[in-house]
Design a protein around this motif. Sequence first.
Motif, PDB file in Angstrom:
ATOM      1  N   SER A   1       0.860  -1.180   0.000  1.00  0.00           N
ATOM      2  CA  SER A   1       0.000   0.000   0.000  1.00  0.00           C
ATOM      3  C   SER A   1       0.896   1.228   0.000  1.00  0.00           C
ATOM      4  CB  SER A   1      -0.918   0.019   1.228  1.00  0.00           C
ATOM      5  OG  SER A   1      -1.904  -0.971   1.148  1.00  0.00           O
ATOM      6  N   VAL A   2       0.753   2.068  -1.005  1.00  0.00           N
ATOM      7  CA  VAL A   2       1.600   3.251  -1.123  1.00  0.00           C
ATOM      8  C   VAL A   2       1.001   4.387  -0.310  1.00  0.00           C
ATOM      9  CG1 VAL A   2       2.270   2.496  -3.442  1.00  0.00           C
ATOM     10  CG2 VAL A   2       0.426   4.184  -3.167  1.00  0.00           C
ATOM     11  N   PRO A   3       1.707   5.515  -0.139  1.00  0.00           N
ATOM     12  CA  PRO A   3       1.126   6.664   0.561  1.00  0.00           C
ATOM     13  C   PRO A   3      -0.203   7.094  -0.074  1.00  0.00           C
ATOM     14  CG  PRO A   3       3.472   6.979   0.292  1.00  0.00           C
ATOM     15  CD  PRO A   3       3.132   5.742  -0.467  1.00  0.00           C
ATOM     16  N   GLY A   4      -1.225   7.223   0.778  1.00  0.00           N
ATOM     17  CA  GLY A   4      -2.555   7.582   0.283  1.00  0.00           C
ATOM     18  C   GLY A   4      -3.195   6.493  -0.544  1.00  0.00           C
ATOM     19  N   GLY A   5      -2.680   5.287  -0.431  1.00  0.00           N
ATOM     20  CA  GLY A   5      -3.155   4.188  -1.275  1.00  0.00           C
ATOM     21  C   GLY A   5      -3.919   3.139  -0.509  1.00  0.00           C
TER      22      GLY A   5
END
Length: 703
Positions: free
Chosen positions: A689-693
């Motif tokens: 999970s990426v930043p803001g993801g």
Amino acid sequence: MKTFIVALVVLFLSFIGNSQELKSPNGELVLQFSLVSNGVPTYQLSYKNKPVIKSSKLGFELKDDKNSLLDDFIVSNIKTSTFDNTWQPVWGKQKDIRNHYNELAVTLTQKETNRNILIRFRLFNDGLGFRYEFPSQENFAYFVIKEEKTQFAMTGDHTAFWIPGDYDTQEYDYTESKLSEISQKFDGAVSENASQKQFSKTGVQTALMMKTSEGLYINLHEAALINYSCMHLNLNDENMIFESWLTPDVNGDKGYIQAPSNSPWRTIIVSDDARDILASNITLNLNEPCEIEDTSWIKPVKYIGVWWEMITGKSSWSYTNELAAIELGVTDYSKVKTNNTHAANNTKVKQYIDFASEHGFDAVLVEGWNQGWEDWFGKSKDYVFDFVSPYPDFDVEAIHNYAKSKGVKMIMHHETSGSTRNYERHLDKAYQFMKDNGYDAVKSGYVGDILPRGEHHYSQWIVNHYQYAIEKAAEYEIMVNAHEAVRPTGICRTYPNLIGNESARGTEFQAFGGSKTNHVTVLPFTRLIGGPMDYTPGIFEMDISKLNPNNNSHVNSTIANQLALYVTMYSPLQMAADLPENYKQFMDAFQFIKDVAIDWDESVYLEAEPGDYLTIARKEKSSNNWFVGNVNGDNSRTSNITLNFLEKGKKYTATIYADAKDAHYKTNPQAYTIKTKTVTYKTKLSQLSVPGGGYAISIIEKK
């Protein structure tokens, strides 16, 4: 349904003079009630032998009364009981909800005045609820509250997720800080809103989420807010004691009470596992059972709407730019020129209906259909809308017939512009107009300062207005989605036609400058404690300037994160909020929005840390299919889950919608991957999970 009630259970209650001890059913939570010097009522709470709430005072300061309800009490009666039953909500996160608690009811008599009050405590395995009750008595029938003096004494300088205490709005980004830092960070936490009124640099709103240095999670809120002012919390940051702070009316009074009556419940949810906070049903359990005998007309709804294009500034609610002021019934719209940006026109609305029908959506919301939008905001205007007069380019009957032919329902929009008196004046006529034209649901709005002037969105009188609108809607078999109203406190159990609320910073603020990346990792621990939110997710085009060149806002989210919100932001009312043309660019990702359920048999909380991440799995109502959602905050992380909630012996097809490796909410938000695999209850998944993801998974049973 099984219900067990046992009176005078002494196994969980100890009597020691003016002190009583009550244990939760599993024994892990312990409440102690005491009368201290001069007859002051107090309570304290511990969890697994760790203090949660230190000795905290209870009572009221009354207006124009030298004998407030603060001290000089003796215990005149004690009753105890235990309660255990299971009930089924009309809609919800799970099919069956257990309501299991031990209760202590303490009647206090004030020696000098001979007045009686009762404090009722209900101790669940996951927290405490307590309220004040005012019995019928000759010498104490009416009184005015100057302030409720309920205390919540913290055990240390906890980390808190808070928004500024405000009488008129909850539409703020959450600030994470130590309690001692609230006053320093308060001004920076206040952002502009159409109506707002803060009361203290240490005032915050509930539901308030905290974490102690020892790893305890504590949530403070209220339940069953009926005929009473909304409660905020004001912190004394020298001794870390929160005290209740009620919303005043125009005169500064905090509540008009007629006995017999009671306050809302004050709730404390506590655990050493953040997932338990999300799973708690205390708020619902402290509300009364459903008051609506026939609930067959109340149904969860997945909808689209003529809305986002106005929010972004691409289109307008108003019909014309030629009128500076209008008067309903006098202004002749046939004699003015349309502005060519009015979105609620027959052609546009039919396009939305076609899209809804093609992709299996239940309904279409249309805003700006009715006369009055030219001078609706900021004019302190009482008679601003009549809720039955359409603009010339919106044919109510023709649109209804067209939608019906396509198997689609229409959702009415009632913006009140804060004029509650005007709305009540028109409610019966407006609701009947809805029924006559096939509308079963309404989105109401209360943007701007409240009329009558000087009242606040969260004062007792206006809280009663919201309740009146809900109950009146039930008479007409209409579901209500209230925006800008008081934040929910579980009343949807009693009136499940309250199918949605806003009452927090929703997706629209992504078009007003954006929200914090981790906003959606906090809301389930705060705003959603009281009930579902109409958050309006599903935005696929993050660059708002592509819709409106004059708007440089950016949606701080990836597409995978937007998909996950349909699971993590629980609501029986879910909107695909973006424009149809934006979905057509990403139809493979849009498939998850089409597939995801909106009513559930079971919810499993797999991972959770407020402000950082959460992963939730939910089982579709009357189905063996599951859906999983993960939302992530500011930092990349790998989510590791096991699908042991699946039924043993069965195989499922999992479709995983995830962030691409190079995805980022700001620089590459539309990068995602989709893959399928066969899974069982033994399957373990590891997902970036990426930043803001985040990620979303549909898990469909193989036949």
